[in-house]
Write a protein that holds these residues in place. Structure first.
Motif, PDB file in Angstrom:
ATOM      1  N   GLU A 113       4.371   0.877   4.647  1.00  0.00           N
ATOM      2  CA  GLU A 113       4.852  -0.497   4.502  1.00  0.00           C
ATOM      3  C   GLU A 113       6.323  -0.592   4.093  1.00  0.00           C
ATOM      4  OE1 GLU A 113       2.921  -2.912   5.336  1.00  0.00           O
ATOM      5  OE2 GLU A 113       0.991  -1.913   5.392  1.00  0.00           O
ATOM      6  N   ALA A 114       6.876   0.422   3.460  1.00  0.00           N
ATOM      7  CA  ALA A 114       8.204   0.326   2.861  1.00  0.00           C
ATOM      8  C   ALA A 114       9.292   0.730   3.856  1.00  0.00           C
ATOM      9  CB  ALA A 114       8.288   1.204   1.609  1.00  0.00           C
ATOM     10  N   ALA A 115      10.228  -0.192   4.125  1.00  0.00           N
ATOM     11  CA  ALA A 115      11.311   0.087   5.068  1.00  0.00           C
ATOM     12  C   ALA A 115      12.205   1.214   4.570  1.00  0.00           C
ATOM     13  CB  ALA A 115      12.132  -1.178   5.307  1.00  0.00           C
ATOM     14  N   LEU A 116      12.500   1.233   3.278  1.00  0.00           N
ATOM     15  CA  LEU A 116      13.372   2.277   2.733  1.00  0.00           C
ATOM     16  C   LEU A 116      12.779   3.658   2.956  1.00  0.00           C
ATOM     17  CD1 LEU A 116      14.643   0.646  -0.579  1.00  0.00           C
ATOM     18  CD2 LEU A 116      16.082   1.548   1.259  1.00  0.00           C
ATOM     19  N   VAL A 169       2.914  -6.957  -9.971  1.00  0.00           N
ATOM     20  CA  VAL A 169       2.281  -7.713  -8.895  1.00  0.00           C
ATOM     21  C   VAL A 169       1.027  -8.370  -9.451  1.00  0.00           C
ATOM     22  CG1 VAL A 169       1.062  -7.579  -6.694  1.00  0.00           C
ATOM     23  CG2 VAL A 169       3.111  -6.198  -7.062  1.00  0.00           C
ATOM     24  N   LEU A 170       0.872  -9.649  -9.188  1.00  0.00           N
ATOM     25  CA  LEU A 170      -0.384 -10.345  -9.453  1.00  0.00           C
ATOM     26  C   LEU A 170      -0.917 -10.827  -8.105  1.00  0.00           C
ATOM     27  CD1 LEU A 170       0.375 -12.533 -12.611  1.00  0.00           C
ATOM     28  CD2 LEU A 170      -0.914 -10.402 -12.508  1.00  0.00           C
ATOM     29  N   THR A 171      -2.095 -10.365  -7.721  1.00  0.00           N
ATOM     30  CA  THR A 171      -2.654 -10.742  -6.426  1.00  0.00           C
ATOM     31  C   THR A 171      -4.094 -11.198  -6.600  1.00  0.00           C
ATOM     32  OG1 THR A 171      -3.039  -9.995  -4.154  1.00  0.00           O
ATOM     33  CG2 THR A 171      -3.354  -8.364  -5.900  1.00  0.00           C
ATOM     34  N   ASP A 172      -4.456 -12.242  -5.898  1.00  0.00           N
ATOM     35  CA  ASP A 172      -5.809 -12.794  -5.986  1.00  0.00           C
ATOM     36  C   ASP A 172      -6.675 -12.210  -4.881  1.00  0.00           C
ATOM     37  OD1 ASP A 172      -5.061 -14.462  -8.109  1.00  0.00           O
ATOM     38  OD2 ASP A 172      -4.274 -15.965  -6.714  1.00  0.00           O
ATOM     39  N   VAL A 173      -7.842 -11.712  -5.267  1.00  0.00           N
ATOM     40  CA  VAL A 173      -8.767 -11.088  -4.325  1.00  0.00           C
ATOM     41  C   VAL A 173     -10.098 -11.814  -4.388  1.00  0.00           C
ATOM     42  CG1 VAL A 173      -9.948  -8.965  -3.656  1.00  0.00           C
ATOM     43  CG2 VAL A 173      -7.637  -8.857  -4.600  1.00  0.00           C
ATOM     44  N   SER A 174     -10.669 -12.086  -3.233  1.00  0.00           N
ATOM     45  CA  SER A 174     -11.953 -12.770  -3.174  1.00  0.00           C
ATOM     46  C   SER A 174     -13.036 -11.926  -3.831  1.00  0.00           C
ATOM     47  CB  SER A 174     -12.329 -13.043  -1.715  1.00  0.00           C
ATOM     48  OG  SER A 174     -13.681 -13.431  -1.612  1.00  0.00           O
ATOM     49  N   ASN A 175     -13.842 -12.557  -4.652  1.00  0.00           N
ATOM     50  CA  ASN A 175     -14.945 -11.848  -5.289  1.00  0.00           C
ATOM     51  C   ASN A 175     -16.021 -11.421  -4.292  1.00  0.00           C
ATOM     52  OD1 ASN A 175     -13.886 -11.901  -7.872  1.00  0.00           O
ATOM     53  ND2 ASN A 175     -14.786 -13.892  -8.350  1.00  0.00           N
ATOM     54  N   PRO A 181     -20.243  -3.515  -1.823  1.00  0.00           N
ATOM     55  CA  PRO A 181     -19.842  -2.113  -1.711  1.00  0.00           C
ATOM     56  C   PRO A 181     -19.526  -1.741  -0.265  1.00  0.00           C
ATOM     57  CG  PRO A 181     -21.840  -2.355  -3.023  1.00  0.00           C
ATOM     58  CD  PRO A 181     -21.597  -3.676  -2.366  1.00  0.00           C
ATOM     59  N   GLY A 182     -18.407  -1.034  -0.081  1.00  0.00           N
ATOM     60  CA  GLY A 182     -18.054  -0.518   1.240  1.00  0.00           C
ATOM     61  C   GLY A 182     -17.457  -1.535   2.178  1.00  0.00           C
ATOM     62  N   ILE A 183     -17.407  -2.808   1.773  1.00  0.00           N
ATOM     63  CA  ILE A 183     -16.849  -3.847   2.641  1.00  0.00           C
ATOM     64  C   ILE A 183     -15.525  -4.331   2.049  1.00  0.00           C
ATOM     65  CG2 ILE A 183     -17.211  -6.108   3.669  1.00  0.00           C
ATOM     66  CD1 ILE A 183     -19.109  -4.006   4.701  1.00  0.00           C
ATOM     67  N   GLY A 184     -14.518  -4.379   2.858  1.00  0.00           N
ATOM     68  CA  GLY A 184     -13.245  -4.917   2.405  1.00  0.00           C
ATOM     69  C   GLY A 184     -12.399  -3.952   1.595  1.00  0.00           C
ATOM     70  N   ASP A 185     -12.822  -2.676   1.488  1.00  0.00           N
ATOM     71  CA  ASP A 185     -12.033  -1.725   0.699  1.00  0.00           C
ATOM     72  C   ASP A 185     -10.621  -1.592   1.246  1.00  0.00           C
ATOM     73  OD1 ASP A 185     -14.258  -1.356  -0.798  1.00  0.00           O
ATOM     74  OD2 ASP A 185     -14.801   0.591   0.033  1.00  0.00           O
ATOM     75  N   GLU A 190      -4.840  -2.426   1.320  1.00  0.00           N
ATOM     76  CA  GLU A 190      -3.680  -2.782   2.138  1.00  0.00           C
ATOM     77  C   GLU A 190      -2.891  -3.925   1.515  1.00  0.00           C
ATOM     78  OE1 GLU A 190      -2.338  -1.372   4.532  1.00  0.00           O
ATOM     79  OE2 GLU A 190      -3.809  -0.119   5.554  1.00  0.00           O
ATOM     80  N   ASP A 191      -3.604  -4.904   0.938  1.00  0.00           N
ATOM     81  CA  ASP A 191      -2.909  -6.027   0.322  1.00  0.00           C
ATOM     82  C   ASP A 191      -2.042  -5.560  -0.842  1.00  0.00           C
ATOM     83  OD1 ASP A 191      -2.630  -9.057  -0.135  1.00  0.00           O
ATOM     84  OD2 ASP A 191      -3.312  -8.336  -2.083  1.00  0.00           O
ATOM     85  N   LEU A 192      -2.590  -4.694  -1.701  1.00  0.00           N
ATOM     86  CA  LEU A 192      -1.815  -4.192  -2.837  1.00  0.00           C
ATOM     87  C   LEU A 192      -0.650  -3.334  -2.365  1.00  0.00           C
ATOM     88  CD1 LEU A 192      -4.529  -3.303  -5.483  1.00  0.00           C
ATOM     89  CD2 LEU A 192      -2.748  -5.023  -5.673  1.00  0.00           C
ATOM     90  N   ARG A 193      -0.910  -2.482  -1.377  1.00  0.00           N
ATOM     91  CA  ARG A 193       0.156  -1.613  -0.875  1.00  0.00           C
ATOM     92  C   ARG A 193       1.299  -2.430  -0.291  1.00  0.00           C
ATOM     93  NH1 ARG A 193      -1.257   2.953   3.460  1.00  0.00           N
ATOM     94  NH2 ARG A 193      -1.654   1.188   4.812  1.00  0.00           N
ATOM     95  N   ALA A 194       0.971  -3.432   0.539  1.00  0.00           N
ATOM     96  CA  ALA A 194       2.011  -4.240   1.164  1.00  0.00           C
ATOM     97  C   ALA A 194       2.808  -5.018   0.125  1.00  0.00           C
ATOM     98  CB  ALA A 194       1.383  -5.202   2.176  1.00  0.00           C
ATOM     99  N   THR A 195       2.119  -5.549  -0.894  1.00  0.00           N
ATOM    100  CA  THR A 195       2.801  -6.353  -1.903  1.00  0.00           C
ATOM    101  C   THR A 195       3.738  -5.501  -2.752  1.00  0.00           C
ATOM    102  OG1 THR A 195       0.876  -7.816  -1.992  1.00  0.00           O
ATOM    103  CG2 THR A 195       2.466  -7.997  -3.775  1.00  0.00           C
ATOM    104  N   VAL A 196       3.261  -4.339  -3.199  1.00  0.00           N
ATOM    105  CA  VAL A 196       4.089  -3.453  -4.017  1.00  0.00           C
ATOM    106  C   VAL A 196       5.265  -2.927  -3.196  1.00  0.00           C
ATOM    107  CG1 VAL A 196       4.160  -1.279  -5.288  1.00  0.00           C
ATOM    108  CG2 VAL A 196       2.209  -2.812  -5.560  1.00  0.00           C
ATOM    109  N   ALA A 197       4.993  -2.517  -1.947  1.00  0.00           N
ATOM    110  CA  ALA A 197       6.059  -1.985  -1.092  1.00  0.00           C
ATOM    111  C   ALA A 197       7.136  -3.031  -0.832  1.00  0.00           C
ATOM    112  CB  ALA A 197       5.476  -1.486   0.229  1.00  0.00           C
TER     113      ALA A 197
END
Length: 361
Positions: A113-116, A169-175, A181-185, A190-197
C-alpha cells in the motif's frame, strides 16, 4: 549464602538467563524472533488475513490482561499460525499490547500500500532514537606541476538522527465481521494496512516537522534541486524532465534505484502532451511504466503541483520503530461497530538531499 551473595549471583547470571530465554522462545515459535527482514511463515504479518484474524482475536479479549484469554480467542478467530504467534504476546492493564516480531515485517506488511516503499527507499528498524553518519562532501583531486604542493582536502561528514514520532489510527469495524470466525479477516487486515500506510506516506512526503509530525521529503529537499516549470508546451515539459534528471547526476550522485513519484492528475497531464500531433510521453508511460526511461510511482500524497525524481531512493531513510500497538479503543454500540486503535512510530530522513530533484508547476 547470604542475601548480598545471592544478589551478586543474580547480577552475574542475568544476561545468560536472558539469552537462554530468548533462544528458547525462538526455538518454540519460529518466525517470531530473528534478524532478517523478510516476513516469516507463521507471523501475524505474513498476510492481511493473518493480521485481520489477529486483530479480531485481540478485540475478542477486550480488556482482559491474561495471555490465556487471547489464546482462547485465537482458537476461535485465528488459524494455527496466529494461535502460535499470540503465545509470546505481552499485556498490561491499559489494554492489549501486540509486540512486533521484527520491524522489517511491519515494512513488508505495509509495502503493498505504501508509495514510498514501492520506490525502493531504505528501510531502517530502530528503537526510540538512532544516530547515523552521512558524507556531506568529498576529497578534492588536483593535478600538480613539479615542485608544486597540493592543498589538503578531506571528506566532510555529518549526522542524521532518527527519532520516533507517534502516529495513530482509529478505524471502525463492523461487529458482524468480528463475530464471524474466518470471515472478513482479510478485510480487517487490509483496512488497517491501507490506513496506516497512507498516514505514513502522507508524513513521509508532506510532514512539516511541527508539533508531533516528522519532517517529510519536501521539507528536506535541497533548495538548489527544486525549480519551477518553464511552461506548458511539449518542449518545456521535455526540458523540465531532462533538468530534473540532470540535477542529481551533476551533483555527483551515483545512480542507484532511480524513479519518479507523481500525482495521478499530473501523470495524465503528461500523457496528453503532444508535439505535431504525436504524444510525447503516453506510449512510454503506458507500455513501459517509465518516464525518460525511469520507472514512476503514482500517489495522491504528492501534490498535483509537483513531480519528484531521485537518482537513488536508497538515500531516503524510512525508519519504523519496533513497536506497533493495537487495542480496542471504544465500542460504537449504536452502529454495532468496534473502534480499533493502531499506533505506529517512525521517522524519515534524506541521507543525501542532492539525490532528489523536484519540478513545481
Amino acid at each position: 549464602m547470604n542475601r548480598q551473595q545471592i544478589a551478586e549471583m543474580v547480577k552475574a547470571l542475568g544476561p545468560e538467563v536472558a539469552r537462554e530465554l530468548i533462544d528458547a522462545a525462538s526455538r518454540s515459535a519460529p518466525g517470531r524472533i530473528g534478524t532478517g527482514r523478510a516476513t516469516r511463515e507463521g507471523s501475524v504479518y505474513a498476510s492481511a488475513a493473518n493480521f485481520g484474524a489477529f486483530t479480531k482475536s485481540v478485540l475478542a479479549v477486550g480488556r482482559h490482561t491474561g495471555v490465556s484469554e487471547l489464546i482462547n480467542a485465537a482458537k476461535r478467530f485465528g488459524n494455527a499460525d496466529v494461535q502460535k504467534a499470540v503465545q509470546l504476546s505481552k499485556f498490561d492493564s491499559a489494554g492489549v499490547l501486540v509486540p512486533v516480531q521484527q520491524s522489517g515485517e511491519v515494512i513488508e506488511f505495509l509495502r503493498p500500500e505504501a508509495a514510498l516503499l514501492k520506490l525502493g527507499v531504505r528501510t531502517q528498524p530502530f528503537k526510540g532514537e538512532l544516530h547515523m553518519g552521512r558524507q556531506a562532501g568529498t576529497s578534492v583531486f588536483k593535478w600538480v606541476g613539479e615542485g608544486e604542493t597540493v592543498p589538503r582536502s578531506a571528506p566532510k561528514y555529518g549526522k542524521l538522527v532518527l527519532k520516533a514520532h507517534k502516529g495513530m489510527v482509529l478505524t471502525d469495524v463492523s461487529n458482524d465481521l468480528l463475530r464471524t470466525p474466518g470471515i472478513g479477516d482479510a478485510g480487517v487486515g487490509e483496512d488497517l494496512r491501507a490506513t496506516v500506510a497512507d498516514g505514513l506516506d502522507d508524513a513521509g512526503f508532506n510532514g512539516d516537522g511541527t508539533g508531533a509530525s516528522p519532517k517529510g521529503l519536501f521539507v528536506q529537499l535541497d533548495p538548489a534541486q527544486v525549480f519551477a516549470s518553464t511552461g506548458t508546451t511539449a518542449d518545456a515539459y521535455l526540458a523540465d524532465i531532462d533538468k530534473a534528471v540532470e540535477l542529481p547526476l551533476t551533483a555527483h550522485v551515483r545512480m542507484g534505484t532511480p524513479a519518479w513519484v507523481i500525482h495521478p492528475t499530473r501523470a495524465t497531464a503528461l500523457m496528453q502532451i503532444k508535439d505535431t500531433g504525436i504524444f510525447i510521453f503516453r506510449q512510454e508511460m503506458l507500455d513501459k511504466g517509465t518516464i525518460r526511461g525511469f520507472p514512476f510511482v503514482m500517489t495522491t500524497r504528492v501534490p498535483v503541483t509537483k513531480i519528484v525524481f531521485s537518482a537513488d531512493w536508497k538515500q531516503y531513510i524510512y525508519g519504523i520503530d519496533e513497536d506497533l500497538i493495537l487495542s480496542e479503543h471504544d465500542t460504537r454500540a449504536e452502529h454495532d461497530e468496534t473502534t480499533i486503535r493502531a499506533i505506529v512510530k517512525g521517522d524519515f530522513k534524506l541521507r543525501q538531499p542532492k539525490a532528489f530533484s523536484s519540478i513545481t508547476y
